[in-house]
Design a protein around this motif. Structure first.
Motif, PDB file in Angstrom:
ATOM      1  N   ALA A 112      44.155  47.551  39.232  1.00 55.57           N
ATOM      2  CA  ALA A 112      44.078  48.131  40.577  1.00 55.57           C
ATOM      3  C   ALA A 112      43.037  47.421  41.426  1.00 55.57           C
ATOM      4  CB  ALA A 112      43.755  49.626  40.480  1.00 55.57           C
ATOM      5  N   GLU A 113      41.887  47.103  40.831  1.00 59.39           N
ATOM      6  CA  GLU A 113      40.829  46.414  41.567  1.00 59.39           C
ATOM      7  C   GLU A 113      41.276  45.005  41.972  1.00 59.39           C
ATOM      8  OE1 GLU A 113      37.758  47.395  42.506  1.00 59.39           O
ATOM      9  OE2 GLU A 113      37.845  49.420  41.650  1.00 59.39           O
ATOM     10  N   VAL A 114      41.822  44.258  41.012  1.00 60.26           N
ATOM     11  CA  VAL A 114      42.239  42.878  41.293  1.00 60.26           C
ATOM     12  C   VAL A 114      43.421  42.863  42.250  1.00 60.26           C
ATOM     13  CG1 VAL A 114      43.219  40.794  40.261  1.00 60.26           C
ATOM     14  CG2 VAL A 114      41.323  41.970  39.139  1.00 60.26           C
ATOM     15  N   ARG A 115      44.335  43.774  42.089  1.00 62.35           N
ATOM     16  CA  ARG A 115      45.515  43.832  42.958  1.00 62.35           C
ATOM     17  C   ARG A 115      45.106  43.996  44.421  1.00 62.35           C
ATOM     18  NH1 ARG A 115      50.892  47.467  41.879  1.00 62.35           N
ATOM     19  NH2 ARG A 115      51.943  47.083  43.879  1.00 62.35           N
ATOM     20  N   TYR A 116      44.166  44.876  44.673  1.00 55.61           N
ATOM     21  CA  TYR A 116      43.716  45.093  46.055  1.00 55.61           C
ATOM     22  C   TYR A 116      43.160  43.814  46.664  1.00 55.61           C
ATOM     23  CZ  TYR A 116      40.824  46.594  49.946  1.00 55.61           C
ATOM     24  OH  TYR A 116      40.241  46.702  51.193  1.00 55.61           O
ATOM     25  N   HIS A 117      42.267  43.159  45.949  1.00 54.89           N
ATOM     26  CA  HIS A 117      41.610  41.971  46.507  1.00 54.89           C
ATOM     27  C   HIS A 117      42.556  40.783  46.603  1.00 54.89           C
ATOM     28  CE1 HIS A 117      37.701  43.846  46.728  1.00 54.89           C
ATOM     29  NE2 HIS A 117      37.870  44.317  45.498  1.00 54.89           N
ATOM     30  N   GLN A 118      43.456  40.644  45.621  1.00 51.21           N
ATOM     31  CA  GLN A 118      44.414  39.544  45.697  1.00 51.21           C
ATOM     32  C   GLN A 118      45.387  39.742  46.860  1.00 51.21           C
ATOM     33  OE1 GLN A 118      42.709  37.140  43.114  1.00 51.21           O
ATOM     34  NE2 GLN A 118      44.673  36.632  43.984  1.00 51.21           N
TER      35      GLN A 118
END
Length: 232
Positions: A112-118
Motif C-alpha cells: 500500500a505504501e509503495v503503490r501510493y508513491h509509485q
C-alpha cells in the motif's frame, strides 16, 4: 505538533517486518561480500582500481558511518542501500540529506505504501500508458531498541499528513540528530498498518528476499500480483 522529545523510546524487542523494492535496483554485491568494515575498505579500494562504476553502485558512502553498516548479515546490501542511495527529494521523515530504511508490519502494508508513491511518480512520466513493473518482496529482522514510538501521537498530528511532509521531516531530523535509531508510526496508506522508519541499519540482523510482485499501470495502478516465492 509532536516532537522527538515528546515520544517514548522503545526498549529492545526483535521485530519481523516487510519491504518492497523495485527489481531494477540490484543488490550491491560489495556490501554482501565482506564480513567487517576493514574487509570492506580493502575490497572497495581493490575493486575501485578496475571498476569505474563502483562508486555509483555503492552510493554515497560518506552518508553513513562504517560502524552502522551490519556487515556479515544476510542481505546487508538491502539494509545499507537506503542510506547510501538517498532520494534527494526526501521522504516522510527525511529532507533528502540522510537515508531512512522504511519497513512495514506486513506485506500488504508495504504494498500500500509503495503503490501510493509509485502511482504519483508514474503519473508524471510523459506518455506512460501501460506498463508492468516488478518488485522484490523482502522480509527484515531488526531490534527496536532506541526507536521513538510515534504510535502514541494523535492520528490528527501533522506528522501524519497524507501529502505534506514538513512536520514529519522536522521530527525525522530531530530524531536523527538525537541519535535515535528510528521511528515507529501508523501507516498513512494502509488503515491499521504499522511502519518503521529506521535511521540506521546497524540493528538489522537479516533481510531476505521472499517473493516478486508485479504492479500493472494503465493510467493508474490497476493491480498488484504476486509472481513467485523464493525460499531463503
Amino acid at each position: 505538533m509532536v516532537t522527538a522529545k515528546d515520544l517514548p523510546v522503545l526498549s529492545a524487542d526483535p521485530v519481523r517486518a516487510y519491504r518492497l523494492v523495485n527489481s531494477k535496483f540490484p543488490p550491491i554485491a560489495i556490501f554482501d561480500d565482506v564480513a567487517s568494515a576493514d574487509e570492506f575498505e580493502e575490497l572497495y579500494a581493490l575493486q575501485a582500481l578496475t571498476n569505474p562504476r563502483l562508486a555509483n553502485q555503492a552510493g554515497r558512502l560518506e552518508l553513513i558511518p562504517r560502524a552502522d553498516i551490519p556487515f556479515g548479515i544476510q542481505g546487508c546490501s538491502y539494509a545499507a542501500a537506503p542510506f547510501t542511495h538517498v532520494n534527494p527529494d526526501g521522504s516522510r521523515f527525511s529532507d533528502g540529506s540522510f537515508g531512512v530504511l522504511y519497513l512495514a508490519d506486513c506485506m500488504e502494508t508495504a504494498i500500500a505504501e509503495v503503490r501510493y508513491h509509485q502511482q504519483i511518480y508514474w503519473a508524471n512520466v510523459p506518455a506512460l500508458r501501460f506498463e508492468r513493473f516488478v518488485f522484490r518482496g523482502l522480509t527484515a529482522r531488526f531490534d527496536e531498541a532506541g526507536v521513538l514510538d510515534a504510535l502514541t501521537a494523535s492520528r490528527s498530528d501533522p506528522i501524519y499528513s497524507p501529502t505534506a511532509y514538513d512536520a514529519s521531516r522536522l521530527l525525522g531530523r530531530s530524531a536523527f540528530d538525537a541519535g535515535s535509531t528510528g521511528i515507529r508510526y501508523h501507516s498513512v496508506r494502509q488503515p491499521g498498518g504499522i511502519c518503521w522508519g529506521l535511521l540506521t541499519p546497524r540493528q538489522v540482523s537479516s533481510v531476505v528476499q521472499t517473493a516478486h510482485y508485479e504492479m500493472i499501470w494503465n493510467g493508474e495502478v490497476i493491480g498488484v500480483h504476486k509472481l513467485s516465492t523464493k525460499v531463503g
